[in-house]
Enzyme design. Sequence first.
Site, PDB file in Angstrom:
ATOM      1  N   LYS A 321       1.042  -1.319  -0.016  1.00  0.00           N
ATOM      2  CA  LYS A 321      -0.103  -0.128  -0.108  1.00  0.00           C
ATOM      3  C   LYS A 321       0.903   1.200  -0.063  1.00  0.00           C
ATOM      4  O   LYS A 321       1.989   1.194   0.552  1.00  0.00           O
ATOM      5  CB  LYS A 321      -0.949  -0.005   1.358  1.00  0.00           C
ATOM      6  CG  LYS A 321      -1.961  -1.170   1.099  1.00  0.00           C
ATOM      7  CD  LYS A 321      -2.863  -0.992   2.356  1.00  0.00           C
ATOM      8  CE  LYS A 321      -3.849  -2.218   2.275  1.00  0.00           C
ATOM      9  NZ  LYS A 321      -5.015  -1.976   3.133  1.00  0.00           N
ATOM     10  N   PHE A 368     -15.966   2.058   6.667  1.00  0.00           N
ATOM     11  CA  PHE A 368     -14.335   2.245   6.370  1.00  0.00           C
ATOM     12  C   PHE A 368     -14.128   2.527   4.788  1.00  0.00           C
ATOM     13  O   PHE A 368     -12.987   2.731   4.398  1.00  0.00           O
ATOM     14  CB  PHE A 368     -13.371   1.552   7.023  1.00  0.00           C
ATOM     15  CG  PHE A 368     -13.665   0.098   6.765  1.00  0.00           C
ATOM     16  CD1 PHE A 368     -13.153  -0.458   5.723  1.00  0.00           C
ATOM     17  CD2 PHE A 368     -14.247  -0.585   7.367  1.00  0.00           C
ATOM     18  CE1 PHE A 368     -13.174  -1.775   5.206  1.00  0.00           C
ATOM     19  CE2 PHE A 368     -14.266  -2.082   6.970  1.00  0.00           C
ATOM     20  CZ  PHE A 368     -13.737  -2.474   5.997  1.00  0.00           C
ATOM     21  N   ARG A 396      -1.079 -14.539   2.707  1.00  0.00           N
ATOM     22  CA  ARG A 396      -1.967 -14.005   3.813  1.00  0.00           C
ATOM     23  C   ARG A 396      -1.630 -14.534   5.108  1.00  0.00           C
ATOM     24  O   ARG A 396      -1.437 -13.600   5.948  1.00  0.00           O
ATOM     25  CB  ARG A 396      -3.432 -14.669   3.429  1.00  0.00           C
ATOM     26  CG  ARG A 396      -4.089 -14.117   2.570  1.00  0.00           C
ATOM     27  CD  ARG A 396      -5.531 -14.541   2.375  1.00  0.00           C
ATOM     28  NE  ARG A 396      -6.413 -13.610   3.411  1.00  0.00           N
ATOM     29  CZ  ARG A 396      -6.677 -12.509   3.480  1.00  0.00           C
ATOM     30  NH1 ARG A 396      -6.655 -11.703   2.448  1.00  0.00           N
ATOM     31  NH2 ARG A 396      -7.289 -12.104   4.526  1.00  0.00           N
ATOM     32  N   ARG A 416       2.338  -7.224   8.506  1.00  0.00           N
ATOM     33  CA  ARG A 416       1.545  -6.053   9.362  1.00  0.00           C
ATOM     34  C   ARG A 416       1.957  -5.813  10.616  1.00  0.00           C
ATOM     35  O   ARG A 416       2.030  -4.755  11.024  1.00  0.00           O
ATOM     36  CB  ARG A 416       0.225  -6.480   9.188  1.00  0.00           C
ATOM     37  CG  ARG A 416      -0.519  -6.254   7.854  1.00  0.00           C
ATOM     38  CD  ARG A 416      -1.735  -6.925   7.571  1.00  0.00           C
ATOM     39  NE  ARG A 416      -2.297  -6.560   6.251  1.00  0.00           N
ATOM     40  CZ  ARG A 416      -3.612  -7.077   5.841  1.00  0.00           C
ATOM     41  NH1 ARG A 416      -4.057  -8.224   6.505  1.00  0.00           N
ATOM     42  NH2 ARG A 416      -3.818  -6.656   4.829  1.00  0.00           N
ATOM     43  N   ASN A 426      -2.306  -0.665   6.223  1.00  0.00           N
ATOM     44  CA  ASN A 426      -1.886  -1.942   7.103  1.00  0.00           C
ATOM     45  C   ASN A 426      -0.854  -2.681   6.200  1.00  0.00           C
ATOM     46  O   ASN A 426      -0.707  -3.578   5.936  1.00  0.00           O
ATOM     47  CB  ASN A 426      -2.946  -2.475   7.540  1.00  0.00           C
ATOM     48  CG  ASN A 426      -3.921  -3.196   6.396  1.00  0.00           C
ATOM     49  OD1 ASN A 426      -3.620  -2.791   5.299  1.00  0.00           O
ATOM     50  ND2 ASN A 426      -4.543  -3.965   6.813  1.00  0.00           N
ATOM     51  N   HIS A 429      -1.725  -5.591   0.791  1.00  0.00           N
ATOM     52  CA  HIS A 429      -2.970  -6.419   0.460  1.00  0.00           C
ATOM     53  C   HIS A 429      -2.673  -7.797   0.052  1.00  0.00           C
ATOM     54  O   HIS A 429      -1.480  -7.967  -0.600  1.00  0.00           O
ATOM     55  CB  HIS A 429      -3.883  -5.489  -0.310  1.00  0.00           C
ATOM     56  CG  HIS A 429      -4.533  -6.075  -1.208  1.00  0.00           C
ATOM     57  ND1 HIS A 429      -6.105  -6.769  -0.623  1.00  0.00           N
ATOM     58  CD2 HIS A 429      -4.720  -7.103  -2.495  1.00  0.00           C
ATOM     59  CE1 HIS A 429      -6.808  -7.387  -1.527  1.00  0.00           C
ATOM     60  NE2 HIS A 429      -5.822  -7.537  -2.722  1.00  0.00           N
TER      61      HIS A 429
HETATM   62  P1  ATP Z   1      -6.751  -6.861   2.368  1.00  0.00           P
HETATM   63  O1  ATP Z   1      -8.295  -7.216   1.673  1.00  0.00           O
HETATM   64  O2  ATP Z   1      -6.443  -5.561   2.161  1.00  0.00           O
HETATM   65  O3  ATP Z   1      -5.826  -7.777   2.080  1.00  0.00           O
HETATM   66  P2  ATP Z   1      -7.684  -8.459   4.466  1.00  0.00           P
HETATM   67  O4  ATP Z   1      -8.133  -9.392   3.567  1.00  0.00           O
HETATM   68  O5  ATP Z   1      -6.767  -8.861   5.589  1.00  0.00           O
HETATM   69  O6  ATP Z   1      -6.850  -7.204   3.972  1.00  0.00           O
HETATM   70  P3  ATP Z   1     -10.404  -7.220   4.509  1.00  0.00           P
HETATM   71  O7  ATP Z   1     -11.348  -7.727   5.643  1.00  0.00           O
HETATM   72  O8  ATP Z   1     -10.720  -7.798   3.394  1.00  0.00           O
HETATM   73  O9  ATP Z   1      -8.891  -7.667   5.183  1.00  0.00           O
HETATM   74  O10 ATP Z   1     -10.350  -5.606   4.683  1.00  0.00           O
HETATM   75  C1  ATP Z   1      -9.575  -4.796   3.718  1.00  0.00           C
HETATM   76  C2  ATP Z   1      -9.016  -3.744   4.123  1.00  0.00           C
HETATM   77  O11 ATP Z   1      -9.822  -2.883   4.736  1.00  0.00           O
HETATM   78  C3  ATP Z   1      -8.070  -4.027   5.122  1.00  0.00           C
HETATM   79  O12 ATP Z   1      -6.738  -4.381   4.748  1.00  0.00           O
HETATM   80  C4  ATP Z   1      -7.989  -2.868   6.113  1.00  0.00           C
HETATM   81  O13 ATP Z   1      -7.230  -1.687   5.345  1.00  0.00           O
HETATM   82  C5  ATP Z   1      -9.610  -2.287   5.695  1.00  0.00           C
HETATM   83  N1  ATP Z   1     -10.271  -2.529   7.147  1.00  0.00           N
HETATM   84  C6  ATP Z   1     -10.836  -3.687   7.290  1.00  0.00           C
HETATM   85  N2  ATP Z   1     -11.569  -3.702   8.371  1.00  0.00           N
HETATM   86  C7  ATP Z   1     -11.447  -2.313   8.871  1.00  0.00           C
HETATM   87  C8  ATP Z   1     -11.994  -1.862   9.859  1.00  0.00           C
HETATM   88  N3  ATP Z   1     -12.959  -2.451  10.757  1.00  0.00           N
HETATM   89  N4  ATP Z   1     -11.646  -0.387  10.050  1.00  0.00           N
HETATM   90  C9  ATP Z   1     -11.078   0.228   9.024  1.00  0.00           C
HETATM   91  N5  ATP Z   1     -10.406  -0.148   7.809  1.00  0.00           N
HETATM   92  C10 ATP Z   1     -10.776  -1.714   7.694  1.00  0.00           C
HETATM   93 MG    MG Z   2      -9.560  -8.836   1.671  1.00  0.00          MG
END
Ligand code: ATP
Ligand code: MG
Length: 451
Positions: A321, A368, A396, A416, A426, A429
């Site tokens: 990111k 968000f 992951r 992370r 974070n 991705h």
């Molecule tokens: P990514 O899809 O980015 O690889 P992930 O699969 O671990 O991460 P997801 O649940 O898909 O997590 O969320 C996508 C992105 O949205 C996260 O990387 C994070 O930056 C943001 N995000 C998720 N949950 C929250 C939350 N509760 N508040 C703020 N931002 C969030």
């Molecule tokens: Mg995701």
Amino acid sequence: MAGKKKEIQIQTIISDQNQWDEMLLTNGIVEVLTYAVGIIKPDDVLAGHVEEIKKKIKDAGFDIKADEERMLTEEQIRVFYAQNKEEPDFDAFVQFMMTGPCQVLIITKKEATDAIPHWKDLRKTSYSGEPEEKVKLPGLTKPESLVNICDVQDSVEDASRQLAFFFPNFHASEAEHHIERTLAIIRPNLLKERRESILQRIKDDGFQIAMQKEIILSEEQVRLFYKEHVGQDYFLVLLEQMTSGPTLVLALTRENAVSHWRGLLGPKTLEEAKENPESLRAQYAIENVPINQLHGSSSLTDAQKELEFFFPEEQTFALIKPEAAKTHKDEIIKKVKDAGFSISRVKEQALTREMAEQFYKDHKGKPFFEELVNCMTQGPSVIMVLSKENAVEEWRNLMGPADPEEAKKTCPESIRAQFAHDILSNAVHGSSNIEHAVRSIRFLFGGLDAD
Ligand code: ATP
Ligand code: MG
């Protein structure tokens, strides 16, 4: 030209501190293990010269630790032959190398020296290399070095980089200690009833779980995996059992993993196993279930095939990111490589709002979402296709949980935990499943990589 004879010797790689320490311990006489990646070109492969060339390499006192026929990608060829890139017919050479499969080898040699060399001296002597090799090759009129038999690269840095590039799962120290990988299967009934106990037992026996996958097998998968057993009287029971619920498939590593795990399992049938009450198949038999509950590969070759069956080389989509791309790019890329991923594609690009929205469209409507899109478009991201066995899940795992606070608690080694700023920025991705990976790769690179 790239294929021409070079005056090089095989080089030394000290891959880690343990190996180095161990060497120093060998009191006076230091055995230095040398590694190199060797390539036999497509014309020799097609002409059926591989065995002959391998014999020459062995006759010259080298050992071959890994040996695979592969179609090389343009990137792999350009990296391997990078030293020749200024030569006028280099592009034509690259094209030639893609006309058919190459044989890619890991070649090793033990050399005894009578002093404990200083690391720097060792490096110097190891790659300045006398052009006159000591070994005389049978059938050849002048003394030849290894490079006259197949292509190798000529510096320590190249050797270690290329070893990681072509054989990301090869670890020099592991090869020396006969560290092997084997496939273990915990069948559905045992998994349901005594999961923790069997996993603990596996760890207590010195195995590490290198990869794992919990899956409900389809009938088709069972028929394919057990194709030698289709038609046996027990097959229908096996099929019924194996499709009855989640199965846990493990890649286990330790010294002599294949025979050690087989030894622990004991005899195949439950009747025989019960005569050997120490065996795992006896100890983990499930009442009223007529088949054993644990599988193990029967040989190294089978282990390799079975691991490929359950953990095929995969591609996943990964992105650093913007915030982390600015501050921790090199450290993150180092972690990616150290974890054995190959970076098959990479580009730096700022996502447009449209891209970011498309990208996270599953999160549209969440509180968000707007902030997430802002954060993803605030500058260039590093966008990558990563290749590895089981890449989606492995990436992951390496990323860790989305919330850095949780990551620090539960996965302190994860990216992370170490580089995330907050839950939005974070650091990285990664696709959450193979379909998402294919979709994102197509979206940002216009299709899956050929390999
Ligand atoms: P990514 O899809 O980015 O690889 P992930 O699969 O671990 O991460 P997801 O649940 O898909 O997590 O969320 C996508 C992105 O949205 C996260 O990387 C994070 O930056 C943001 N995000 C998720 N949950 C929250 C939350 N509760 N508040 C703020 N931002 C969030
Ligand atoms: Mg995701």
